[in-house]
Design an enzyme around this catalytic site. Structure first.
Site, PDB file in Angstrom:
ATOM      1  N   ALA A  69      -9.332   3.659  -0.957  1.00 49.50           N
ATOM      2  CA  ALA A  69     -10.055   4.632  -1.778  1.00 49.50           C
ATOM      3  C   ALA A  69      -9.064   5.276  -2.739  1.00 49.50           C
ATOM      4  CB  ALA A  69     -10.707   5.680  -0.883  1.00 49.50           C
ATOM      5  N   GLY A 113      -9.772   1.810   2.601  1.00 51.81           N
ATOM      6  CA  GLY A 113     -11.126   1.453   2.195  1.00 51.81           C
ATOM      7  C   GLY A 113     -11.241   0.007   1.732  1.00 51.81           C
ATOM      8  N   GLU A 116     -11.697  -1.864   4.858  1.00 55.40           N
ATOM      9  CA  GLU A 116     -13.044  -1.547   5.367  1.00 55.40           C
ATOM     10  C   GLU A 116     -14.115  -2.289   4.568  1.00 55.40           C
ATOM     11  OE1 GLU A 116     -12.158   2.686   4.948  1.00 55.40           O
ATOM     12  OE2 GLU A 116     -12.673   2.941   7.065  1.00 55.40           O
ATOM     13  N   GLU A 136      -4.417   5.204   6.606  1.00 56.05           N
ATOM     14  CA  GLU A 136      -4.885   6.575   6.358  1.00 56.05           C
ATOM     15  C   GLU A 136      -4.046   7.619   7.084  1.00 56.05           C
ATOM     16  OE1 GLU A 136      -6.831   3.945   6.876  1.00 56.05           O
ATOM     17  OE2 GLU A 136      -8.592   4.047   5.573  1.00 56.05           O
TER      18      GLU A 136
HETATM   19  N1  CO8 Z   1      -5.450   5.089  -4.980  1.00 51.02           N
HETATM   20  C1  CO8 Z   1      -5.056   5.250  -6.259  1.00 51.02           C
HETATM   21  N2  CO8 Z   1      -4.036   4.604  -6.829  1.00 51.02           N
HETATM   22  C2  CO8 Z   1      -3.365   3.716  -6.067  1.00 51.02           C
HETATM   23  C3  CO8 Z   1      -3.718   3.457  -4.731  1.00 51.02           C
HETATM   24  C4  CO8 Z   1      -4.821   4.183  -4.178  1.00 51.02           C
HETATM   25  N3  CO8 Z   1      -5.284   3.980  -2.935  1.00 51.02           N
HETATM   26  N4  CO8 Z   1      -2.867   2.531  -4.241  1.00 51.02           N
HETATM   27  C5  CO8 Z   1      -2.012   2.211  -5.235  1.00 51.02           C
HETATM   28  N5  CO8 Z   1      -2.315   2.936  -6.334  1.00 51.02           N
HETATM   29  C6  CO8 Z   1      -1.619   2.910  -7.628  1.00 51.02           C
HETATM   30  C7  CO8 Z   1      -0.245   3.568  -7.525  1.00 51.02           C
HETATM   31  O1  CO8 Z   1      -0.375   4.966  -7.597  1.00 51.02           O
HETATM   32  C8  CO8 Z   1       0.447   2.954  -8.718  1.00 51.02           C
HETATM   33  O2  CO8 Z   1       0.020   3.619  -9.870  1.00 51.02           O
HETATM   34  P1  CO8 Z   1       1.141   4.009 -11.017  1.00 51.02           P
HETATM   35  O3  CO8 Z   1       1.673   2.680 -11.475  1.00 51.02           O
HETATM   36  O4  CO8 Z   1       0.309   4.719 -12.049  1.00 51.02           O
HETATM   37  O5  CO8 Z   1       2.167   4.848 -10.341  1.00 51.02           O
HETATM   38  C9  CO8 Z   1      -0.129   1.532  -8.759  1.00 51.02           C
HETATM   39  O6  CO8 Z   1      -1.341   1.568  -8.000  1.00 51.02           O
HETATM   40  C10 CO8 Z   1       0.806   0.515  -8.139  1.00 51.02           C
HETATM   41  O7  CO8 Z   1       1.127   0.979  -6.842  1.00 51.02           O
HETATM   42  P2  CO8 Z   1       2.646   1.060  -6.320  1.00 51.02           P
HETATM   43  O8  CO8 Z   1       3.575   1.335  -7.438  1.00 51.02           O
HETATM   44  O9  CO8 Z   1       2.665   2.000  -5.157  1.00 51.02           O
HETATM   45  O10 CO8 Z   1       2.862  -0.449  -5.861  1.00 51.02           O
HETATM   46  P3  CO8 Z   1       3.755  -0.986  -4.647  1.00 51.02           P
HETATM   47  O11 CO8 Z   1       3.724  -2.475  -4.744  1.00 51.02           O
HETATM   48  O12 CO8 Z   1       5.074  -0.298  -4.616  1.00 51.02           O
HETATM   49  O13 CO8 Z   1       2.964  -0.542  -3.313  1.00 51.02           O
HETATM   50  C11 CO8 Z   1       1.030  -0.280  -1.905  1.00 51.02           C
HETATM   51  C12 CO8 Z   1       1.699  -1.071  -3.059  1.00 51.02           C
HETATM   52  C13 CO8 Z   1       1.787  -0.524  -0.590  1.00 51.02           C
HETATM   53  C14 CO8 Z   1      -0.398  -0.793  -1.783  1.00 51.02           C
HETATM   54  C15 CO8 Z   1       1.049   1.236  -2.243  1.00 51.02           C
HETATM   55  O14 CO8 Z   1       0.528   1.428  -3.557  1.00 51.02           O
HETATM   56  C16 CO8 Z   1       0.232   2.081  -1.309  1.00 51.02           C
HETATM   57  O15 CO8 Z   1       0.681   2.365  -0.210  1.00 51.02           O
HETATM   58  N6  CO8 Z   1      -0.986   2.500  -1.739  1.00 51.02           N
HETATM   59  C17 CO8 Z   1      -1.791   3.398  -0.962  1.00 51.02           C
HETATM   60  C18 CO8 Z   1      -2.490   2.660   0.158  1.00 51.02           C
HETATM   61  C19 CO8 Z   1      -3.330   3.623   0.966  1.00 51.02           C
HETATM   62  O16 CO8 Z   1      -2.863   4.610   1.488  1.00 51.02           O
HETATM   63  N7  CO8 Z   1      -4.634   3.323   1.101  1.00 51.02           N
HETATM   64  C20 CO8 Z   1      -5.565   4.123   1.855  1.00 51.02           C
HETATM   65  C21 CO8 Z   1      -6.196   5.179   0.985  1.00 51.02           C
HETATM   66  S1  CO8 Z   1      -7.264   6.268   1.904  1.00 51.02           S
HETATM   67  C22 CO8 Z   1      -8.698   5.360   2.106  1.00 51.02           C
HETATM   68  O17 CO8 Z   1      -8.811   4.251   1.686  1.00 51.02           O
HETATM   69  C23 CO8 Z   1      -9.809   6.022   2.840  1.00 51.02           C
HETATM   70  C24 CO8 Z   1     -11.125   5.280   2.666  1.00 51.02           C
HETATM   71  C25 CO8 Z   1     -12.264   6.200   2.971  1.00 51.02           C
HETATM   72  C26 CO8 Z   1     -13.618   5.687   2.497  1.00 51.02           C
HETATM   73  C27 CO8 Z   1     -14.653   6.749   2.703  1.00 51.02           C
HETATM   74  C28 CO8 Z   1     -16.024   6.362   2.166  1.00 51.02           C
HETATM   75  C29 CO8 Z   1     -17.084   7.383   2.477  1.00 51.02           C
END
Ligand code: CO8
Length: 262
Positions: A69, A113, A116, A136
């Site tokens: 998400a 998400g 999921e 998360e």
């Molecule tokens: N949301 C927004 N932006 C994101 C997300 C995200 N989840 N993940 C990555 N990005 C963005 C980064 O901010 C970055 O943007 P920018 O270039 O502008 O800084 C770009 O994508 C590239 O990401 P990274 O530079 O971090 O790339 P890496 O290769 O270094 O890392 C990862 C990749 C490991 C995927 C890392 O980006 C990461 O850990 N992302 C977050 C993953 C995460 O925590 N996901 C869970 C989120 S919470 C959730 O999903 C709850 C769901 C609930 C649903 C409820 C429905 C009712």
């Protein structure tokens, strides 16, 4: 229909085609924001309602199916606003209303998400680059779209607890051996493999396909004897269909069946 966060296309040569939906927020690794989820919900329901479509394939990019998400969208929420708004899009579970098979074709990250969403599809074909996780806990929250419920059902309690509590990612080979994904293919053949699976399903009788999907999902909700009883009724019911007679006659005549999806 033109969308901003997804791309839709119709694929295939047969009489029934495949609806292809590609998540498309590359700069945010396909993070799932309200607009994307609303567009996805709309596209899924449109393909489901289209008699020319037999199956749907949902995919992302080489780098990410979806990294979860959208974190910036979630950050400002309080308990009250999250609860009142249903955080985040109302369309998070629209995919569960779809009666046609939805195949997830996953390469790269499927996190939070994103994992999921893949688990809400009917089966997952993974590229050898796929990485699944529910991180998360690192954000001080818990999964919100079924991660704590579907992951244990897919991979068992121990592995699910390990992934949810340590936030570690699972690679494609581990995901296949754990039962999270149905097959692993080389990344450069992922879409072709998923579309070929869809094409194969498109060639079968629509009522059989829809009822098998319903019955397998029932296996996760109903006691065994109830599920088997419903299966027996559907088995009997299909003897009222054109396609049962056609399928069996074609087998005996050693020819390909010509299903009419009725
Ligand atoms: N949301 C927004 N932006 C994101 C997300 C995200 N989840 N993940 C990555 N990005 C963005 C980064 O901010 C970055 O943007 P920018 O270039 O502008 O800084 C770009 O994508 C590239 O990401 P990274 O530079 O971090 O790339 P890496 O290769 O270094 O890392 C990862 C990749 C490991 C995927 C890392 O980006 C990461 O850990 N992302 C977050 C993953 C995460 O925590 N996901 C869970 C989120 S919470 C959730 O999903 C709850 C769901 C609930 C649903 C409820 C429905 C009712």
């Amino acid at each position: 229909m033109s969308y901003e966060c997804i791309i839709t296309a119709v694929q295939g040569d047969g009489p029934r085609k495949t609806g292809l939906i590609t998540l498309n927020r590359p700069k945010a690794l396909n993070a799932l924001n309200d607009q994307l989820m609303d567009e996805l919900g709309e596209a899924l329901l449109a393909f489901d309602a289209d008699d020319g479509i037999g199956c749907i394939v949902l995919t992302g990019s080489e780098r990410a199916f979806a990294a979860g998400a959208d974190i910036p969208t979630m950050l400002p929420h309080t308990f009250a606003t999250a609860f009142k708004s249903g955080l985040i899009s109302k369309n998070w579970e629209t995919i569960l209303q779809v009666r046609k098979p939805v195949i997830a074709a996953v390469a790269g990250f499927a996190l939070g998400g994103g994992c999921e969403l893949a688990m809400m599809c009917d089966f997952i074909i993974a590229a050898d680059t796929a990485k699944f996780g529910q991180p998360e806990i690192k954000l001080g929250i818990v999964p919100g779209a079924g991660g704590t419920q579907r992951l244990p059902r897919a991979v068992g309690k121990s592995k699910a607890m390990d992934m949810l509590l340590t936030a570690r990612m699972m690679g494609a080979a581990e995901a296949e051996s754990a039962g999270l994904v149905s097959r692993v293919v080389p990344a450069d053949t992922l879409l072709a493999e998923a579309l070929a699976a869809a094409e194969q399903i498109n060639g079968f009788s629509g009522p059989s396909v829809a009822l098998i999907k319903e019955l397998v999902n029932l296996a996760y909700q109903a006691p065994l004897t109830d599920g088997v009883n419903v299966e027996r009724r559907y088995f009997h019911a299909l003897f009222g269909s054109h396609d049962q007679r056609e399928g069996m006659e074609a087998f005996l005549a050693k020819r390909a069946p010509s299903f009419e999806h009725r």
